[in-house]
Design an enzyme around this catalytic site. Sequence first.
Site, PDB file in Angstrom:
ATOM      1  N   ASP A  98       0.832  -1.209   0.000  1.00 59.68           N
ATOM      2  CA  ASP A  98       0.000   0.000   0.000  1.00 59.68           C
ATOM      3  C   ASP A  98       0.866   1.259   0.000  1.00 59.68           C
ATOM      4  OD1 ASP A  98       0.911  -0.495   2.615  1.00 59.68           O
ATOM      5  OD2 ASP A  98      -0.998  -0.062   3.586  1.00 59.68           O
ATOM      6  N   ASP A 101       6.840   3.735   3.264  1.00 64.72           N
ATOM      7  CA  ASP A 101       6.939   4.831   4.219  1.00 64.72           C
ATOM      8  C   ASP A 101       8.379   4.901   4.752  1.00 64.72           C
ATOM      9  OD1 ASP A 101       5.721   6.898   5.817  1.00 64.72           O
ATOM     10  OD2 ASP A 101       5.673   5.503   7.491  1.00 64.72           O
ATOM     11  N   LYS A 129       6.139   7.726   0.216  1.00 59.82           N
ATOM     12  CA  LYS A 129       6.354   8.939   1.018  1.00 59.82           C
ATOM     13  C   LYS A 129       7.856   9.065   1.232  1.00 59.82           C
ATOM     14  CE  LYS A 129       2.924   8.870   4.445  1.00 59.82           C
ATOM     15  NZ  LYS A 129       2.627   8.825   5.908  1.00 59.82           N
ATOM     16  N   PHE A 152      -0.197  11.865   7.102  1.00 58.93           N
ATOM     17  CA  PHE A 152      -0.770  10.557   7.413  1.00 58.93           C
ATOM     18  C   PHE A 152      -2.058  10.391   6.621  1.00 58.93           C
ATOM     19  CE2 PHE A 152      -2.878   7.180   9.630  1.00 58.93           C
ATOM     20  CZ  PHE A 152      -1.825   6.307   9.853  1.00 58.93           C
TER      21      PHE A 152
HETATM   22  P1  IMP Z   1       7.007   1.246   6.538  1.00 57.21           P
HETATM   23  O1  IMP Z   1       7.199   2.364   7.529  1.00 57.21           O
HETATM   24  O2  IMP Z   1       7.494   1.660   5.168  1.00 57.21           O
HETATM   25  O3  IMP Z   1       7.611  -0.010   7.039  1.00 57.21           O
HETATM   26  O4  IMP Z   1       5.428   1.022   6.413  1.00 57.21           O
HETATM   27  C1  IMP Z   1       4.773   0.119   7.246  1.00 57.21           C
HETATM   28  C2  IMP Z   1       3.294   0.165   7.107  1.00 57.21           C
HETATM   29  O5  IMP Z   1       2.823   1.292   7.844  1.00 57.21           O
HETATM   30  C3  IMP Z   1       2.691   0.354   5.723  1.00 57.21           C
HETATM   31  O6  IMP Z   1       2.625  -0.824   4.975  1.00 57.21           O
HETATM   32  C4  IMP Z   1       1.317   0.869   6.093  1.00 57.21           C
HETATM   33  O7  IMP Z   1       0.437  -0.213   6.372  1.00 57.21           O
HETATM   34  C5  IMP Z   1       1.594   1.698   7.351  1.00 57.21           C
HETATM   35  N1  IMP Z   1       1.624   3.132   7.040  1.00 57.21           N
HETATM   36  C6  IMP Z   1       2.679   3.897   6.746  1.00 57.21           C
HETATM   37  N2  IMP Z   1       2.300   5.177   6.487  1.00 57.21           N
HETATM   38  C7  IMP Z   1       0.960   5.192   6.612  1.00 57.21           C
HETATM   39  C8  IMP Z   1      -0.047   6.222   6.453  1.00 57.21           C
HETATM   40  O8  IMP Z   1       0.201   7.399   6.106  1.00 57.21           O
HETATM   41  N3  IMP Z   1      -1.325   5.838   6.683  1.00 57.21           N
HETATM   42  C9  IMP Z   1      -1.673   4.563   7.043  1.00 57.21           C
HETATM   43  N4  IMP Z   1      -0.779   3.574   7.178  1.00 57.21           N
HETATM   44  C10 IMP Z   1       0.527   3.896   6.967  1.00 57.21           C
HETATM   45 MG    MG Z   2      -1.261  -0.413   8.264  1.00 54.72          MG
END
Ligand code: IMP
Ligand code: MG
Length: 180
Positions: A98, A101, A129, A152
């Site tokens: 999805d 981040d 992002k 967010f």
């Molecule tokens: P990571 O920080 O790239 O490991 O992302 C981990 C997970 O955090 C993602 O797969 C999303 O499910 C969740 N996430 C990160 N940013 C957002 C946001 O802006 N809204 C909702 N979920 C988020």
């Molecule tokens: Mg999530």
Amino acid sequence: MHRDIEKILLTEEQIRAKVAELGKVLSEEYRDKNPVVVGVLKGVVIFYAYMVRAMDIPCQMDFMCVSSYQGTNSTGRTQISKDLSCDIAGRHVLILEDIFDTGNSLQFITNYLNTKQPASLKICTLLDKPERRKEGVTVKCDYTGFTIPNEFVVGYGLDFDEKYRNLPYVGILKPEAYQK
Ligand code: IMP
Ligand code: MG
């Protein structure tokens, strides 16, 4: 628009057009390769369902779920709570996510999947992002739907506290909604 949403960042129509565009590219890339399309639960479910239907080629569907535990310092620890059901050795693997981040989850997932010796491993993310990327994250996405600012977001599968996943668009949450 839902009352907790401050602003719609990506409309249903914008996402639909992007999914169709990515579907064409991925169909060409994976034609005759019968890829294993790995969805990272749960945030990807909506994107996944649209994306695989935008690919007019045979593919195998599988899913993983990882959870991260944030310690008192900023080092997130990730663990697998649902592993793949199939063997990906020698297979072409496409990860669908999805949002890219901090990059911690995708870094962890690609490191893990690479140990299983797939024929190829690529990543397609709906959202990126880049401002949030953590130091030490070397993984890159091969296909990106939209690059978004450091806000967010919820909807189209993404949640806050397990809410808003079923909104048909991607929106920025009102600060009041966090504080409730
Ligand atoms: P990571 O920080 O790239 O490991 O992302 C981990 C997970 O955090 C993602 O797969 C999303 O499910 C969740 N996430 C990160 N940013 C957002 C946001 O802006 N809204 C909702 N979920 C988020
Ligand atoms: Mg999530």
